[in-house]
Design an enzyme around this catalytic site. Structure first.
Site, PDB file in Angstrom:
ATOM      1  N   PRO A 234      36.664  36.005  38.841  1.00 27.04           N
ATOM      2  CA  PRO A 234      35.596  35.819  37.854  1.00 27.04           C
ATOM      3  C   PRO A 234      36.157  35.905  36.434  1.00 27.04           C
ATOM      4  CG  PRO A 234      35.493  38.031  38.776  1.00 27.04           C
ATOM      5  CD  PRO A 234      36.582  37.317  39.517  1.00 27.04           C
ATOM      6  N   ASP A 409      40.138  38.924  34.036  1.00 28.81           N
ATOM      7  CA  ASP A 409      39.553  39.108  35.358  1.00 28.81           C
ATOM      8  C   ASP A 409      38.502  40.210  35.246  1.00 28.81           C
ATOM      9  OD1 ASP A 409      38.911  39.708  37.973  1.00 28.81           O
ATOM     10  OD2 ASP A 409      40.971  39.661  38.711  1.00 28.81           O
ATOM     11  N   HIS A 410      37.226  39.844  35.384  1.00 29.68           N
ATOM     12  CA  HIS A 410      36.143  40.796  35.165  1.00 29.68           C
ATOM     13  C   HIS A 410      36.110  41.893  36.231  1.00 29.68           C
ATOM     14  CE1 HIS A 410      32.754  42.289  33.124  1.00 29.68           C
ATOM     15  NE2 HIS A 410      32.202  41.143  32.756  1.00 29.68           N
ATOM     16  N   ARG A 411      36.782  41.681  37.367  1.00 31.04           N
ATOM     17  CA  ARG A 411      36.845  42.729  38.373  1.00 31.04           C
ATOM     18  C   ARG A 411      37.705  43.893  37.904  1.00 31.04           C
ATOM     19  NH1 ARG A 411      39.202  39.068  43.130  1.00 31.04           N
ATOM     20  NH2 ARG A 411      40.664  38.767  41.404  1.00 31.04           N
TER      21      ARG A 411
END
Length: 437
Positions: A234, A409-411
């Site tokens: 994401p 990376d939004h994670r």
């Protein structure tokens, strides 16, 4: 028992390769560490070493064979006292035709081939323990019980490396299938939508002149990894403009002082250093995604994208925050040169939590880069161009401005943390002398 020599995975992304050249022939005696073959991986041409001793009983895959799947038998190694007659018919099957999945499944499920126990072969619970002669000798010298050692060779065979890494009295580690230790993620429940296949595309261009370009291993890997990255990571994007005038002036001064040492610093060298230091000032952003957890790194290992014929490499400068600008410059030139020559070793382009992709030298003002898994972020760097800016006193002036985009990376990294990281990068580049403090 004859031992199958398997097609190795010489890089983390290698699924198949070309057996470019055999460096041994049938009947040759080899020892651990001897070179067996040259193999073209998805990244480079590398030499493959023997991990055991014996005699090359049979070569199963001729040199020049393409698309040989990892874990496919490519040759058979004989122990002392064995001959070509001991080689089973199964070893004569065309190795290149075996799918990687089938080879892995066979390696996991197939029991060890039955063979007459050698007089000196140790036993456990009445069954023979398969170990190479060299492994047996080293075990005897170190006082090790082979029954307590888990083999990493084909069908659980104990080889030299297993014995050398074992400790006297150490308990045996639970045996695990090779595929489990690879960390491969389970297949998704639903396949991602695919584009038109080759036949459909060719039909669209019937009657038009065209040339078909065969994909090399690197291009296949780049396509697969970046498709996976865009489908599974994401991404979100943060953008800043950075004024370079102070950096350019400082760089000019340093280069004059470094002329006698033959060192010429580039703007990219400063960007590497700025990113490495920023990862230290925002340590929670110095992290990677690991499937079911986040791994936070202590040191700043920064990858830099290098364009090569047919694809790209991302060599990694380790401990970059601790190195001087001149050391980073020298190391980057060496890595980039060997990347273009296909001479990088896997450990030189594996790892890191962060990468830089600089297209400024090609006149690109700004762009969005795709994250290279498992990295948490990548900085896309554009060209420095003269632009009108409003100074702190409200006066209009002209400055050299570079546009950068941080793909995140939004994670791993949330918006505020990504903004903190990018602000630190900007501050380092606009105040370059601070990076030497």
């Amino acid at each position: 028992m004859p031992t199958e020599i398997l097609m190795p995975a010489l890089s983390p992304t290698m699924e198949e390769g070309t057996l470019a050249k055999w460096l041994v022939k049938e009947g040759d005696t080899v020892s651990s560490g001897d070179l067996l073959a040259e193999i073209e991986t998805d990244k480079a041409t590398m030499e493959f070493e023997a991990v055991d001793e014996g005699t090359i009983g049979k070569i199963l895959v001729p040199e020049g064979t393409e698309a040989v799947k990892v874990n496919t038998p490519i040759a058979v190694l004989l122990e002392d006292g064995e001959s070509a007659d001991d080689i089973g018919e199964a070893s004569s099957a065309p190795a290149a035709a075996v799918p990687a999945e089938a080879a892995t499944q066979e390696a996991e499920e197939a029991p060890a081939p039955e063979a007459s126990p050698a007089p000196a072969a140790p036993k456990k619970d009445g069954e023979r323990i398969f170990a190479s002669p060299l492994a047996r000798r080293i075990a005897a010298q170190k006082g090790l019980d082979l029954a307590s050692i888990t083999g990493s060779g084909p069908h659980g065979r104990i080889v030299k490396a297993d014995v050398e890494s074992a400790q006297p009295g150490a308990a045996a580690a639970p045996a695990a299938p090779a595929a489990t230790s690879s960390g491969a993620a389970p297949a998704p429940a639903a396949a991602a939508p695919a584009g038109p296949d080759a036949a459909q595309v060719l039909k669209m261009f019937e009657g038009r002149e065209y040339e078909e370009v065969k994909l090399n291993g690197m291009r296949k890997t780049v396509a697969a990894r970046l498709t996976e990255a865009k489908q599974t990571i994401p991404h979100f994007y943060l953008r800043r403009d950075i004024q370079l005038d102070a950096l350019l002036k400082f760089r000019s001064q340093l280069n004059k002082q470094l002329e006698g040492r033959g060192v010429k610093l580039s703007v990219n060298d400063f960007i590497i250093k700025a990113c490495a230091l920023a990862l230290q000032s925002a340590p929670d952003a110095n992290a990677v995604w690991a499937g079911d957890r986040i791994i936070k790194l202590k040191l700043s290992d920064v990858g830099v994208a290098v364009a090569v014929d047919g694809g790209l490499f991302v060599p990694v400068l380790k401990d970059a925050e601790m190195k001087s600008l001149s050391a980073l410059s020298s190391e980057m030139k060496d890595l980039a040169g060997r990347a273009r020559d296909g001479k990088l070793a896997p450990h030189e382009y594996v790892g890191g939590s962060f990468a830089i992709s600089n297209l400024g030298m090609f006149g690109i003002d700004n762009f969005d880069a795709v994250i290279n898994p498992p990295h948490g972020a990548i900085l896309a760097v554009g060209a420095g161009v003269k632009k009108p800016v409003v100074g702190e006193d409200g006066e209009l002036a002209v400055a050299t401005v570079m546009s950068v985009t941080l793909s995140v990376d939004h994670r791993v990294i949330d918006g505020a943390l990504g903004a903190q990281l990018l602000a630190a990068i900007k501050d380092n580049l606009e105040n370059p002398m601070v990076m030497l403090a």
